[in-house]
Design a protein around this motif. Structure first.
Motif, PDB file in Angstrom:
ATOM      1  N   CYS A   1       0.842  -1.193   0.000  1.00 55.32           N
ATOM      2  CA  CYS A   1       0.000   0.000   0.000  1.00 55.32           C
ATOM      3  C   CYS A   1       0.880   1.247   0.000  1.00 55.32           C
ATOM      4  CB  CYS A   1      -0.898   0.051   1.230  1.00 55.32           C
ATOM      5  SG  CYS A   1      -2.192  -1.205   1.287  1.00 55.32           S
ATOM      6  N   VAL A   2       0.432   2.266  -0.706  1.00 56.89           N
ATOM      7  CA  VAL A   2       1.109   3.553  -0.656  1.00 56.89           C
ATOM      8  C   VAL A   2       0.124   4.597  -0.134  1.00 56.89           C
ATOM      9  CG1 VAL A   2       0.566   4.069  -3.089  1.00 56.89           C
ATOM     10  CG2 VAL A   2       2.422   5.282  -1.948  1.00 56.89           C
ATOM     11  N   LEU A   3       0.557   5.370   0.842  1.00 59.37           N
ATOM     12  CA  LEU A   3      -0.246   6.435   1.440  1.00 59.37           C
ATOM     13  C   LEU A   3       0.314   7.766   0.957  1.00 59.37           C
ATOM     14  CD1 LEU A   3      -0.325   5.030   5.101  1.00 59.37           C
ATOM     15  CD2 LEU A   3      -1.840   4.452   3.190  1.00 59.37           C
ATOM     16  N   LEU A   4      -0.557   8.636   0.447  1.00 61.13           N
ATOM     17  CA  LEU A   4      -0.147   9.901  -0.150  1.00 61.13           C
ATOM     18  C   LEU A   4      -0.856  11.037   0.579  1.00 61.13           C
ATOM     19  CD1 LEU A   4      -0.574   8.659  -3.819  1.00 61.13           C
ATOM     20  CD2 LEU A   4       1.610   8.981  -2.639  1.00 61.13           C
ATOM     21  N   ALA A   5      -0.092  11.833   1.323  1.00 61.04           N
ATOM     22  CA  ALA A   5      -0.655  12.890   2.158  1.00 61.04           C
ATOM     23  C   ALA A   5      -0.257  14.258   1.643  1.00 61.04           C
ATOM     24  CB  ALA A   5      -0.188  12.716   3.606  1.00 61.04           C
ATOM     25  N   GLY A   6      -1.220  15.157   1.578  1.00 60.13           N
ATOM     26  CA  GLY A   6      -0.940  16.547   1.245  1.00 60.13           C
ATOM     27  C   GLY A   6      -1.300  17.431   2.418  1.00 60.13           C
ATOM     28  N   GLY A   7      -0.319  18.079   3.036  1.00 60.61           N
ATOM     29  CA  GLY A   7      -0.583  18.980   4.163  1.00 60.61           C
ATOM     30  C   GLY A   7      -1.243  18.267   5.323  1.00 60.61           C
ATOM     31  N   VAL A   8      -2.313  18.885   5.840  1.00 63.53           N
ATOM     32  CA  VAL A   8      -2.996  18.306   6.999  1.00 63.53           C
ATOM     33  C   VAL A   8      -3.743  17.028   6.625  1.00 63.53           C
ATOM     34  CG1 VAL A   8      -5.208  19.525   6.783  1.00 63.53           C
ATOM     35  CG2 VAL A   8      -4.297  19.008   9.071  1.00 63.53           C
ATOM     36  N   GLY A   9      -3.762  16.678   5.337  1.00 62.26           N
ATOM     37  CA  GLY A   9      -4.329  15.403   4.908  1.00 62.26           C
ATOM     38  C   GLY A   9      -3.597  14.197   5.458  1.00 62.26           C
TER      39      GLY A   9
ATOM     40  N   GLU B   1       4.261   2.316   2.346  1.00 62.96           N
ATOM     41  CA  GLU B   1       5.086   3.522   2.418  1.00 62.96           C
ATOM     42  C   GLU B   1       4.159   4.722   2.467  1.00 62.96           C
ATOM     43  OE1 GLU B   1       6.874   4.340  -1.763  1.00 62.96           O
ATOM     44  OE2 GLU B   1       6.430   2.177  -1.707  1.00 62.96           O
ATOM     45  N   LEU B   2       4.581   5.757   3.169  1.00 58.10           N
ATOM     46  CA  LEU B   2       3.802   6.980   3.281  1.00 58.10           C
ATOM     47  C   LEU B   2       4.620   8.129   2.719  1.00 58.10           C
ATOM     48  CD1 LEU B   2       1.761   8.203   6.382  1.00 58.10           C
ATOM     49  CD2 LEU B   2       3.032   9.773   4.938  1.00 58.10           C
ATOM     50  N   HIS B   3       4.094   8.789   1.699  1.00 55.66           N
ATOM     51  CA  HIS B   3       4.727   9.968   1.117  1.00 55.66           C
ATOM     52  C   HIS B   3       3.954  11.198   1.576  1.00 55.66           C
ATOM     53  CE1 HIS B   3       7.491   7.893  -1.679  1.00 55.66           C
ATOM     54  NE2 HIS B   3       6.560   6.944  -1.637  1.00 55.66           N
ATOM     55  N   TYR B   4       4.664  12.093   2.241  1.00 53.42           N
ATOM     56  CA  TYR B   4       4.050  13.279   2.840  1.00 53.42           C
ATOM     57  C   TYR B   4       4.550  14.508   2.088  1.00 53.42           C
ATOM     58  CZ  TYR B   4       2.346  16.240   6.715  1.00 53.42           C
ATOM     59  OH  TYR B   4       1.688  17.170   7.476  1.00 53.42           O
ATOM     60  N   PHE B   5       3.626  15.215   1.434  1.00 54.07           N
ATOM     61  CA  PHE B   5       3.956  16.405   0.652  1.00 54.07           C
ATOM     62  C   PHE B   5       3.525  17.649   1.429  1.00 54.07           C
ATOM     63  CE2 PHE B   5       3.445  12.860  -2.187  1.00 54.07           C
ATOM     64  CZ  PHE B   5       4.471  13.001  -3.106  1.00 54.07           C
ATOM     65  N   ALA B   6       4.489  18.551   1.674  1.00 62.08           N
ATOM     66  CA  ALA B   6       4.204  19.769   2.433  1.00 62.08           C
ATOM     67  C   ALA B   6       5.000  20.924   1.838  1.00 62.08           C
ATOM     68  CB  ALA B   6       4.573  19.580   3.904  1.00 62.08           C
ATOM     69  N   ARG B   7       4.544  22.126   2.114  1.00 67.51           N
ATOM     70  CA  ARG B   7       5.263  23.292   1.592  1.00 67.51           C
ATOM     71  C   ARG B   7       6.622  23.431   2.265  1.00 67.51           C
ATOM     72  NH1 ARG B   7       0.513  27.953   1.182  1.00 67.51           N
ATOM     73  NH2 ARG B   7      -0.793  26.833  -0.334  1.00 67.51           N
ATOM     74  N   THR B   8       6.657  23.271   3.590  1.00 67.18           N
ATOM     75  CA  THR B   8       7.903  23.345   4.343  1.00 67.18           C
ATOM     76  C   THR B   8       7.831  22.329   5.484  1.00 67.18           C
ATOM     77  OG1 THR B   8       7.081  24.989   5.942  1.00 67.18           O
ATOM     78  CG2 THR B   8       8.047  25.840   3.888  1.00 67.18           C
ATOM     79  N   ARG B   9       8.969  22.008   6.067  1.00 73.01           N
ATOM     80  CA  ARG B   9       8.982  21.110   7.218  1.00 73.01           C
ATOM     81  C   ARG B   9       8.194  21.683   8.388  1.00 73.01           C
ATOM     82  NH1 ARG B   9      12.723  16.821   7.358  1.00 73.01           N
ATOM     83  NH2 ARG B   9      13.865  16.687   5.383  1.00 73.01           N
ATOM     84  N   SER B  10       8.225  22.987   8.540  1.00 77.19           N
ATOM     85  CA  SER B  10       7.530  23.614   9.660  1.00 77.19           C
ATOM     86  C   SER B  10       6.018  23.464   9.550  1.00 77.19           C
ATOM     87  CB  SER B  10       7.890  25.099   9.760  1.00 77.19           C
ATOM     88  OG  SER B  10       7.435  25.807   8.623  1.00 77.19           O
TER      89      SER B  10
END
Length: 227
Positions: free
Chosen positions: A110-118, A137-146
């Protein structure tokens, strides 16, 4: 609708602009209903609004619920109320958990794909898959680490080997398309679970189609305030 009285045990910043809330039963004799990864609760806010928030804790824990709320300045007031008026010690009414985004068909990778607070429902999925010893695997996409929530948990030894963080401000290639690159590297029969803003999900869905992947292998949940 049946409701549960919950006490805000604590609140803390999960990331820039995102507050996390731990909710405990207001009465000691109240047993919390169990929930599966992907579930959400409806919170009755002090300003009269109702909002759905994904449960983002470990579903195997039965003593509390956890949610995280991104403050949306342009929204209709639900997230602002949570950020500005809800404090530790407050009592909130919530609905029992309901799951419109279940984690199914986990026999393969399974692949988990997160955008921001998603990342919130996907964090619960990660805990579940880890407990079931399912490859993921979980791929987390965010604008910045903060602005990436729960990095402390995602960086812990329990999950860190499964997590890939993709930050916009750390990408030095202006022509890079990290979402499509991640998908292109996956096996043809992989199942994906995605959550995030509508633009993020639309881009993912289009990339999924361009790569001729089965439509029923792509599961997603979009954020939309309850009317």
């Amino acid at each position: 609708m049946k409701t549960l009285d919950m006490r805000v045990a604590r609140r803390w910043p999960a990331a820039e602009g995102i507050e996390a809330f731990e909710l405990l039963p207001a009465r000691d004799d109240l047993a919390l209903p169990a929930y599966d990864a992907g579930a959400h609760i409806t919170v009755h806010l002090p300003n009269g609004l109702r909002r759905n928030y994904s449960l983002c804790g470990d579903p195997s824990r039965r003593d509390s619920y956890r949610i995280a709320v991104l403050k949306d300045i342009s929204g209709r007031g639900g997230s602002r109320c949570m950020h500005e008026r809800v404090q530790a010690g407050d009592i909130l009414k919530i609905s029992p958990p309901r799951n419109d985004f279940p984690l199914n068909d986990t026999d393969g990778h399974c692949v988990l794909l997160a955008g921001g607070v998603g990342v919130t429902p996907l964090l619960a999925m990660a805990y579940t898959l880890q407990a079931r010893r399912v490859s993921f695997e979980l791929h987390y996409f965010a604008r910045t680490r903060s602005r990436a929530a729960f990095l402390d948990e995602l960086s812990a030894p329990t999950l860190s080997e499964k997590i890939r963080l993709h930050c916009d401000d750390e990408n030095t290639d202006p022509n890079a398309r990290p979402l499509e690159t991640v998908l292109a590297g996956l096996a043809p029969d992989v199942r994906a679970y995605a959550c995030g803003p509508s633009g993020f999900l639309a881009f993912l869905g289009q990339a999924w189609q361009r790569q001729n992947r089965p439509a029923d292998h792509f599961h997603f949940e979009a954020f939309a305030p309850q009317a």
